[in-house]
Design a protein around this motif. Structure first.
Motif, PDB file in Angstrom:
ATOM      1  N   ASP A 740     -51.017 -66.204  81.523  1.00  0.00           N
ATOM      2  CA  ASP A 740     -51.786 -67.409  81.816  1.00  0.00           C
ATOM      3  C   ASP A 740     -51.110 -68.043  83.025  1.00  0.00           C
ATOM      4  O   ASP A 740     -49.982 -68.522  82.941  1.00  0.00           O
ATOM      5  CB  ASP A 740     -51.729 -68.311  80.591  1.00  0.00           C
ATOM      6  N   ASN A 746     -46.718 -74.011  85.578  1.00  0.00           N
ATOM      7  CA  ASN A 746     -46.088 -75.144  84.903  1.00  0.00           C
ATOM      8  C   ASN A 746     -44.621 -74.876  84.655  1.00  0.00           C
ATOM      9  O   ASN A 746     -43.775 -75.740  84.831  1.00  0.00           O
ATOM     10  CB  ASN A 746     -46.782 -75.422  83.568  1.00  0.00           C
ATOM     11  N   LYS A 747     -44.360 -73.661  84.246  1.00  0.00           N
ATOM     12  CA  LYS A 747     -42.969 -73.291  83.947  1.00  0.00           C
ATOM     13  C   LYS A 747     -42.100 -73.447  85.197  1.00  0.00           C
ATOM     14  O   LYS A 747     -41.006 -73.998  85.151  1.00  0.00           O
ATOM     15  CB  LYS A 747     -42.970 -71.835  83.448  1.00  0.00           C
ATOM     16  N   GLN A 750     -41.714 -77.074  86.313  1.00  0.00           N
ATOM     17  CA  GLN A 750     -40.828 -77.811  85.410  1.00  0.00           C
ATOM     18  C   GLN A 750     -39.365 -77.471  85.688  1.00  0.00           C
ATOM     19  O   GLN A 750     -38.520 -78.347  85.724  1.00  0.00           O
ATOM     20  CB  GLN A 750     -41.175 -77.484  83.957  1.00  0.00           C
ATOM     21  N   PHE A 776     -44.585 -61.650  83.567  1.00  0.00           N
ATOM     22  CA  PHE A 776     -44.478 -63.106  83.606  1.00  0.00           C
ATOM     23  C   PHE A 776     -43.140 -63.544  84.195  1.00  0.00           C
ATOM     24  O   PHE A 776     -43.077 -64.338  85.129  1.00  0.00           O
ATOM     25  CB  PHE A 776     -44.645 -63.657  82.178  1.00  0.00           C
ATOM     26  N   GLU A 780     -42.622 -65.363  87.769  1.00  0.00           N
ATOM     27  CA  GLU A 780     -42.069 -66.713  87.714  1.00  0.00           C
ATOM     28  C   GLU A 780     -40.942 -66.831  88.752  1.00  0.00           C
ATOM     29  O   GLU A 780     -40.856 -67.801  89.486  1.00  0.00           O
ATOM     30  CB  GLU A 780     -41.518 -66.938  86.295  1.00  0.00           C
ATOM     31  N   MET A 886     -61.013 -65.653  79.673  1.00  0.00           N
ATOM     32  CA  MET A 886     -60.591 -66.455  78.525  1.00  0.00           C
ATOM     33  C   MET A 886     -61.763 -66.795  77.613  1.00  0.00           C
ATOM     34  O   MET A 886     -61.634 -66.832  76.409  1.00  0.00           O
ATOM     35  CB  MET A 886     -59.979 -67.752  79.013  1.00  0.00           C
TER      36      MET A 886
ATOM     37  N   ARG B 195     -52.258 -65.884  74.551  1.00  0.00           N
ATOM     38  CA  ARG B 195     -52.266 -66.739  75.741  1.00  0.00           C
ATOM     39  C   ARG B 195     -53.380 -67.801  75.650  1.00  0.00           C
ATOM     40  O   ARG B 195     -53.176 -68.972  75.911  1.00  0.00           O
ATOM     41  CB  ARG B 195     -52.506 -65.919  76.999  1.00  0.00           C
ATOM     42  N   VAL B 196     -54.552 -67.329  75.276  1.00  0.00           N
ATOM     43  CA  VAL B 196     -55.691 -68.231  75.228  1.00  0.00           C
ATOM     44  C   VAL B 196     -55.478 -69.315  74.179  1.00  0.00           C
ATOM     45  O   VAL B 196     -55.693 -70.499  74.429  1.00  0.00           O
ATOM     46  CB  VAL B 196     -56.977 -67.438  74.936  1.00  0.00           C
ATOM     47  N   PHE B 197     -55.004 -68.921  73.005  1.00  0.00           N
ATOM     48  CA  PHE B 197     -54.848 -69.895  71.933  1.00  0.00           C
ATOM     49  C   PHE B 197     -53.714 -70.867  72.183  1.00  0.00           C
ATOM     50  O   PHE B 197     -53.796 -72.023  71.833  1.00  0.00           O
ATOM     51  CB  PHE B 197     -54.703 -69.179  70.575  1.00  0.00           C
ATOM     52  N   ALA B 199     -52.850 -71.863  75.135  1.00  0.00           N
ATOM     53  CA  ALA B 199     -53.393 -72.810  76.121  1.00  0.00           C
ATOM     54  C   ALA B 199     -54.273 -73.856  75.431  1.00  0.00           C
ATOM     55  O   ALA B 199     -54.174 -75.052  75.726  1.00  0.00           O
ATOM     56  CB  ALA B 199     -54.174 -72.062  77.194  1.00  0.00           C
ATOM     57  N   GLN B 200     -55.124 -73.379  74.509  1.00  0.00           N
ATOM     58  CA  GLN B 200     -56.013 -74.316  73.791  1.00  0.00           C
ATOM     59  C   GLN B 200     -55.224 -75.290  72.934  1.00  0.00           C
ATOM     60  O   GLN B 200     -55.502 -76.502  72.923  1.00  0.00           O
ATOM     61  CB  GLN B 200     -56.963 -73.537  72.880  1.00  0.00           C
ATOM     62  N   ARG B 202     -52.174 -76.241  73.290  1.00  0.00           N
ATOM     63  CA  ARG B 202     -51.440 -77.199  74.115  1.00  0.00           C
ATOM     64  C   ARG B 202     -52.342 -78.366  74.505  1.00  0.00           C
ATOM     65  O   ARG B 202     -51.921 -79.516  74.522  1.00  0.00           O
ATOM     66  CB  ARG B 202     -50.924 -76.513  75.373  1.00  0.00           C
ATOM     67  N   PRO B 209     -50.527 -81.358  78.874  1.00  0.00           N
ATOM     68  CA  PRO B 209     -50.507 -79.889  78.714  1.00  0.00           C
ATOM     69  C   PRO B 209     -49.861 -79.176  79.907  1.00  0.00           C
ATOM     70  O   PRO B 209     -49.388 -78.056  79.776  1.00  0.00           O
ATOM     71  CB  PRO B 209     -51.998 -79.513  78.614  1.00  0.00           C
ATOM     72  N   ALA B 210     -49.834 -79.817  81.081  1.00  0.00           N
ATOM     73  CA  ALA B 210     -49.208 -79.182  82.236  1.00  0.00           C
ATOM     74  C   ALA B 210     -47.688 -79.240  82.153  1.00  0.00           C
ATOM     75  O   ALA B 210     -46.994 -78.487  82.825  1.00  0.00           O
ATOM     76  CB  ALA B 210     -49.690 -79.850  83.526  1.00  0.00           C
ATOM     77  N   LYS B 211     -47.186 -80.163  81.332  1.00  0.00           N
ATOM     78  CA  LYS B 211     -45.738 -80.233  81.146  1.00  0.00           C
ATOM     79  C   LYS B 211     -45.451 -80.206  79.654  1.00  0.00           C
ATOM     80  O   LYS B 211     -45.094 -81.235  79.055  1.00  0.00           O
ATOM     81  CB  LYS B 211     -45.182 -81.502  81.784  1.00  0.00           C
ATOM     82  N   PRO B 212     -45.628 -79.054  79.031  1.00  0.00           N
ATOM     83  CA  PRO B 212     -45.509 -78.993  77.565  1.00  0.00           C
ATOM     84  C   PRO B 212     -44.113 -79.351  77.093  1.00  0.00           C
ATOM     85  O   PRO B 212     -43.119 -78.949  77.698  1.00  0.00           O
ATOM     86  CB  PRO B 212     -45.856 -77.531  77.237  1.00  0.00           C
ATOM     87  N   THR B 217     -42.818 -72.154  76.638  1.00  0.00           N
ATOM     88  CA  THR B 217     -42.912 -70.715  76.950  1.00  0.00           C
ATOM     89  C   THR B 217     -41.520 -70.163  77.220  1.00  0.00           C
ATOM     90  O   THR B 217     -40.766 -70.714  78.016  1.00  0.00           O
ATOM     91  CB  THR B 217     -43.766 -70.503  78.216  1.00  0.00           C
ATOM     92  N   GLU B 218     -41.173 -69.107  76.537  1.00  0.00           N
ATOM     93  CA  GLU B 218     -39.952 -68.371  76.864  1.00  0.00           C
ATOM     94  C   GLU B 218     -40.405 -67.137  77.649  1.00  0.00           C
ATOM     95  O   GLU B 218     -40.917 -66.170  77.079  1.00  0.00           O
ATOM     96  CB  GLU B 218     -39.211 -67.937  75.586  1.00  0.00           C
ATOM     97  N   SER B 219     -40.223 -67.168  78.963  1.00  0.00           N
ATOM     98  CA  SER B 219     -40.806 -66.151  79.853  1.00  0.00           C
ATOM     99  C   SER B 219     -40.571 -64.724  79.368  1.00  0.00           C
ATOM    100  O   SER B 219     -39.437 -64.303  79.175  1.00  0.00           O
ATOM    101  CB  SER B 219     -40.204 -66.283  81.243  1.00  0.00           C
ATOM    102  N   GLY B 220     -41.671 -64.029  79.198  1.00  0.00           N
ATOM    103  CA  GLY B 220     -41.577 -62.606  78.873  1.00  0.00           C
ATOM    104  C   GLY B 220     -41.137 -62.323  77.453  1.00  0.00           C
ATOM    105  O   GLY B 220     -40.998 -61.164  77.065  1.00  0.00           O
ATOM    106  N   TYR B 223     -42.537 -67.749  72.423  1.00  0.00           N
ATOM    107  CA  TYR B 223     -42.635 -69.213  72.470  1.00  0.00           C
ATOM    108  C   TYR B 223     -41.613 -69.830  71.528  1.00  0.00           C
ATOM    109  O   TYR B 223     -41.181 -69.214  70.550  1.00  0.00           O
ATOM    110  CB  TYR B 223     -44.040 -69.664  72.060  1.00  0.00           C
TER     111      TYR B 223
END
Lengths: 895, 227
Positions: A740, A746-747, A750, A776, A780, A886, B195-197, B199-200, B202, B209-212, B217-220, B223
């Protein structure tokens, strides 16, 4: 005559020099040559060896047969003997020369008796001369003995003189390749004397032997033959010498002979005779076979293969051409190759038709060949008769079904017209039947057509021509028509089937040309060894209908112990050693060959320009026909050439990487030593101060912060270096997963919130941006590095913009700033490792952008850098990726 | 807390051990340390700690082996502290039962926070069906989530996802684990759903939501849920 003819040909000179060079690496072959057993070849060989031994040479006996002759046995005493290898063959023990021990013992000279000997089954080679070739290849000199009757080209004559057929023959080129030939000669009387004294064979055997073989007449004839061969050899040596030393002399003005060979057994005699003739004339000899529409029976094919092999053994170059007109093919070829003499055999005249054909053939050949001499060799009745008995049967090659079908079709046609006889009259029936015969000719062979023609004329005569139901024909015009009907039907059928057969041959040729073209095209479009191999395997399967496996060599010039492509072939230990042998000796081996025929597969070397690239193992269900073999031999070099090019390319790339990494190493050293020292100095200084002295609380805090910053800087450097080295080593393969992009951006923002705080950050990313497939974490880092870079260079308060969009299979990520942009000299280098722009801020490593580039390329994407029109830098990343909408998933899951 | 909580450090580097000993003991923990894997296992068996900090690059045995051995009987939190930073290693450690993963170099503040979360989560009453995260309230029994006291309209999948996160507060959940728990075994590779869920979810639970702040997210890897 043209003057240039007398001058030594530079190509020949070069060839002879090359040959010399080749020879100097190999061992030397010395042959002790005699007219028959008992002249003392082995004895002379041992004597000669003894002299060399006294001079200090390292000599061993590989295989010597003393035949219980006392003098010989006494001579053997003084030499080191390599123990013979024992084989168990059909419950009897047989002893053969131990080839491997000799080669690993590596003496200067090895003595090997009876070069023409046939090895016991289970040995590596069928023939001892092949063993000797291998010994020579490994640089060991060989002394050996040969009797004249064993020479391939003389065996037939010897059989005629003595009545004994010699089975153990030696190819002439082996004899001719000998570096030295020493004649061991004895007068017939002396030999007979020795024989009667029992010096040759033990007394009980000698009587029988004398009666069968050692007749004075025989011996004299053999002696003459042996001496003449050696004399010819001396002649040739003189000729070679003169050519080498540019001596003008009795130059033979290029005698080029061509012998036309057929698929009869007679041709083997023709070949031998032609070989003798060309030797005497000092000319060069080629053989030709003209492939016509004639379908070869298995027997004929076998004969042809034998003839071709014989030609190879005699050292004659063999060519196959396709043409329905034999005479024209031979003459064309002869003119192209400047042939001076054509040799043909005279086929046995069986009947009037062949007599007519022969006359025609000879006449035309003589007429068209112009100033080329034509020799016609008489036929050997005996051989031809034998051949005819065997060969006449299989000429009915068409299956029974075809005969049946032809009969049925003709009968049905006749039956229909029999019913309609009242309406159409009897004459039109002949056309219908003729039509039927012509149709059948398209599908059936000659035999069924003959049958159909005969049958239809009989039916027409019997049922239709008045008076019906008799074979009698009343009117003379009907008689004429019947005769014409029969001839037309016959001609029609035969011609059509001949055209068809010719056409088929041409089609095969065309297919092969096409195959070559396809292979060449495919190979040139392929890169990477693995892809080349799978293409080759596929093409071989397609065109040869066989399974194969490539075993390539590794860097150490050893065969790899794995096969790089999928294959159904499995190799036993034994077969792997055959592969190894093939690889080392550049000679095919295994099933259907003369070497190590025990395995399940045939192994061919993949010859490159310099070395062997490895071997290919082939699983034949039957041996290649001559045509297929030629096709195969054309096919393989293309593949091995490509493999060689791939190997070379890899090597070139490796050396490039090596030199690059050397350069990199130096830059790294300079850059790192600076970059590491600064933070380390800070840490050391600050911590020293903290340990030693009392500072105010304020100062202590500042010192702590300095240590902290320096450590972070160090850490970043290490991270960058690690990432770079992962990218460089190719160990970094992206873990592609659905991402996404909102989450990703955002990551980054931030984590960079502090750095980006002073900027006007503008993220342009559509709300309905689909999911894309990326790594990802890596992506990033890409955006992180680009934004960090921008934040360091652009003035505070300026705008930073990230624009992301998807277009036609590609994801675009653009990062723009209003910083200084790039100078012209920077632009091509910005992604280089350790390159730091003219305006770079202190503390950077010059790795950030090269890491970005590395990651983007690992995603098979591209990145470009440019200056924006109103100032600032613009990076554009373009990555091919899949998307997943999506909304679809949304709908899917709400149900 | 009557007694000081005992933490076991398994790391072969003296400097790291000393640093941890100082920071942890000055933050009220009792510290025990081991330099090899086997020593670590026997220490853990004789003095069961509330948490183990485990290094993966040990001199005697591979850290993953130690992790598996410990997990045969040790049920309390294990935090991996290692220089190995590849996503594969992290996922492997988490899937093999590690509660958290920190790469060296690390910030001590971060480590202390993770330790606190891990211990709290472990001690927390797992039967408690109600969770409270700042303005977000989750009630597993009545299947209701409230944000600022307003009931959130969540689909059942969204709620299952949220419930899973709530039950594992502070812990990193790998993609595979989440997919398996919420969607089932057959969906373990279908990360696009996740990913979709996420996002929803959040959009519904985050303030911005842009700054959760809750669903991180823990990249790769996956969560992490929690403040």
């Amino acid at each position: 005559m043209d003057l240039t003819d007398n001058r030594p040909n530079p190509d020949d000179l070069l060839a002879s020099m090359k040959e010399d060079e080749e020879k100097s690496k190999r061992g030397k072959l010395k042959i002790f040559f005699g007219m028959c057993a008992g002249v003392g070849k082995t004895y002379t060989m041992l004597e000669a060896a003894k002299i060399e031994k006294v001079k200090g040479a390292d000599i061993v006996i590989g295989y010597v047969e003393t035949h219980n002759r006392k003098e010989t046995a006494a001579l053997v005493e003084g030499f080191e003997l390599i123990a013979r290898k024992k084989y168990l063959y059909k419950s009897t023990h047989v002893e053969e020369m131990d080839l491997d021990t000799i080669i690993s013992r590596k003496p200067q000279i090895v003595l090997v008796d009876e070069l023409a000997h046939t090895n016991a089954p289970g040995s590596r080679h069928l023939k001892r001369y092949q063993d000797v070739q291998e010994i020579l290849d490994s640089g060991i000199n060989v002394y050996t003995t040969v009797n004249v009757q064993h020479l391939e080209s003389r065996s037939e004559v010897v059989a005629q003189i003595t009545g004994i057929i010699v089975r153990e023959t030696l190819p002439d080129d082996v004899f001719e390749s000998a570096d030295e030939v020493e004649v061991v000669d004895l007068t017939p009387d002396e030999l007979l004397q020795r024989l009667s004294e029992g010096k040759v064979y033990a007394p009980e055997r000698s009587k029988e032997a004398v009666l069968n073989f050692f007749r004075k007449g025989n011996i004299t004839a053999l002696r003459e033959m042996a001496l003449r061969i050696v004399a010819d050899r001396v002649d040739k040596q003189l000729h070679d010498y003169m050519q080498l030393k540019r001596i003008r002399g009795p130059w033979k003005s290029g005698v080029h002979l061509l012998v036309a060979v057929s698929y009869t057994t007679q041709s083997s005699r023709l070949l031998r005779w032609a070989k003798n003739l060309s030797d005497t004339m000092g000319g060069n000899l080629q053989a030709i076979y003209v492939e016509t529409a004639h379908d070869l029976t298995d027997k004929e094919r076998e004969n042809l293969d034998k003839n071709i092999n014989l030609a190879k053994q005699l050292g004659i170059r063999f060519r196959i051409v396709t043409n329905s007109d034999i005479v024209k093919a031979i003459v064309d070829f002869a003119q192209k190759e400047n042939i001076t003499h054509i040799i043909i055999g005279k086929p046995r005249v069986r009947n009037l038709l062949t007599l007519f054909r022969l006359g025609n053939f000879v006449n035309r050949l003589i007429r068209y060949s112009g100033n080329i001499d034509v020799y016609i060799l008489g036929s050997d009745m005996l051989a031809d008769d034998k051949f005819r008995q065997k060969a006449s049967m299989p000429s009915f090659t068409s299956s029974i079904n075809q005969y049946l079908a032809a009969t049925v079709m003709i009968t049905i046609t006749a039956a229909i017209f029999f019913l309609l006889k009242e309406f159409v009259g009897y004459q039109i029936v002949s056309f219908a039947l003729l039509f039927m015969v012509s149709i059948l000719a398209f599908f059936f062979g000659r035999g069924p057509i003959l049958l159909a023609a005969t049958l239809s004329s009989l039916i027409w005569d019997f049922f239709f021509i008045p008076p019906p139901y008799t074979l009698h024909v009343e009117k003379p015009e009907d008689m004429l028509m019947l005769a014409m009907f029969f001839i037309i039907a016959l001609l029609n059928g035969v011609l059509t089937s001949r055209v068809r057969a010719q056409e088929q041959k041409i089609r095969v040729r065309e297919e092969r040309t096409h195959a070559f073209y396809q292979l060449a095209k495919g190979l040139s479009a392929t890169s990477g060894i693995d892809d080349v191999l799978s293409l080759a395997v596929k093409d071989i399967r397609k065109y040869f209908k066989i399974e194969c496996a490539f075993i390539l060599r590794d860097k150490a010039n050893q065969l790899e112990n794995h096969i790089r492509h999928e294959t159904t072939l499995n190799f036993s230990e034994n077969e792997l050693s055959i592969a190894e042998w093939t690889f080392r000796h550049s000679t095919k081996a295994g099933k259907y060959t003369d070497t190590l025929p025990s395995g399940n597969y045939t192994f061919y070397p993949l010859k490159g320009n310099n070395d062997n690239m490895g071997v290919i193992a082939v699983q034949h269900s039957k041996v290649f026909t001559q045509g297929e073999e030629q096709f195969w031999e054309g096919f393989l070099p293309q593949i091995s050439g490509k493999i060689e090019r791939e190997f070379l390319r890899d090597a070139a790339r490796n050396s490039y990487i090596l030199s690059e990494s050397d350069k990199l190493y130096k830059t790294l050293f300079n850059s790192i030593s600076h970059e590491l020292r600064i933070p380390v100095a800070t840490i050391l200084g600050a911590s020293d101060a903290l340990i030693d002295q009392d500072y105010s609380r304020e100062s202590r805090k500042m010192l702590h912060e300095e240590i902290n910053k320096a450590a972070i800087r160090l850490n970043r450097l290490i991270e960058n270096l690690l990432n770079m080295s992962r990218l460089d080593s190719g160990r970094l393969t992206p873990r592609i997963d659905w991402c996404d992009l909102h989450d990703l951006i955002n990551k980054v923002t931030q984590s960079l919130s502090e750095e980006l705080n002073h900027f006007d950050v503008d993220i342009v990313l559509p709300d309905d941006m689909p999911l894309v497939q990326l790594d990802f974490g890596l992506m990033e880092q890409v955006i992180h590095n680009l934004l960090l870079n921008a934040s360091q260079l652009a003035p505070e308060g300026s705008s930073l913009r990230v624009k992301i969009f998807y277009d036609n299979g590609f994801l675009f990520i653009q990062v723009m700033d209003r910083g200084p942009g790039f100078s012209v000299s920077d632009l091509p280098m910005v992604f280089n490792k350790f390159y730091r722009g003219e305006l770079a801020v202190a503390g950077g490593t010059g790795l950030g952008l090269s890491i970005v580039k590395g990651i983007v390329e690992a995603h098979k994407g591209t990145i470009t850098a440019e200056n924006r029109t109103n100032g600032g830098a613009l990076f554009t990343i373009k990555i091919p990726t899949n998307t997943s909408d999506m909304m679809n998933i949304d709908a899917e899951n709400k149900i | 807390m009557n007694e000081k909580e005992l933490i076991l450090i398994v790391d072969d580097e003296v400097q790291i051990r000393r640093l941890l000993e100082i920071t942890l003991s000055s933050n009220g923990y009792k510290v025990l340390s081991a330099a090899t894997g086997h020593e670590g296992i026997s220490q853990a068996a004789s003095h069961p700690p509330v948490l183990i900090i485990l290094d993966l690059g040990l001199p005697d045995t591979d850290g993953f082996v130690i992790l598996k051995k410990l997990r045969e009987w040790y049920l309390k939190p294990i935090i991996i502290l290692s220089v190995r930073s590849s996503e594969d290693d992290i996922i492997k450690a988490l899937d093999n039962g590690a509660n958290d993963y920190l790469t060296k170099p690390f910030r001590t503040g971060e480590l202390l926070a993770r330790i606190r979360v891990a211990i709290r989560q472990n001690q927390g009453n797992s039967d408690n069906p109600r969770f409270l995260f700042e303005s977000l309230e989750i009630d597993l029994i009545s299947h209701i989530a409230r944000k600022n006291s307003e009931i959130l309209k969540l689909t059942s999948t969204e709620f299952s996802l949220l419930a899973l996160f709530a039950k594992n507060e502070g812990r990193v959940l790998t993609h595979h684990y989440i997919l398996k728990e919420v969607w089932g075994m057959g969906y373990m590779e279908q990360t696009q759903y996740l990913r979709v869920f996420v996002a929803q979810l959040r959009k519904k639970i985050e303030d911005n939501p842009a700054k959760p702040k809750l669903l991180i997210t823990e990249s790769g890897i996956g969560y992490r849920f929690g403040s």
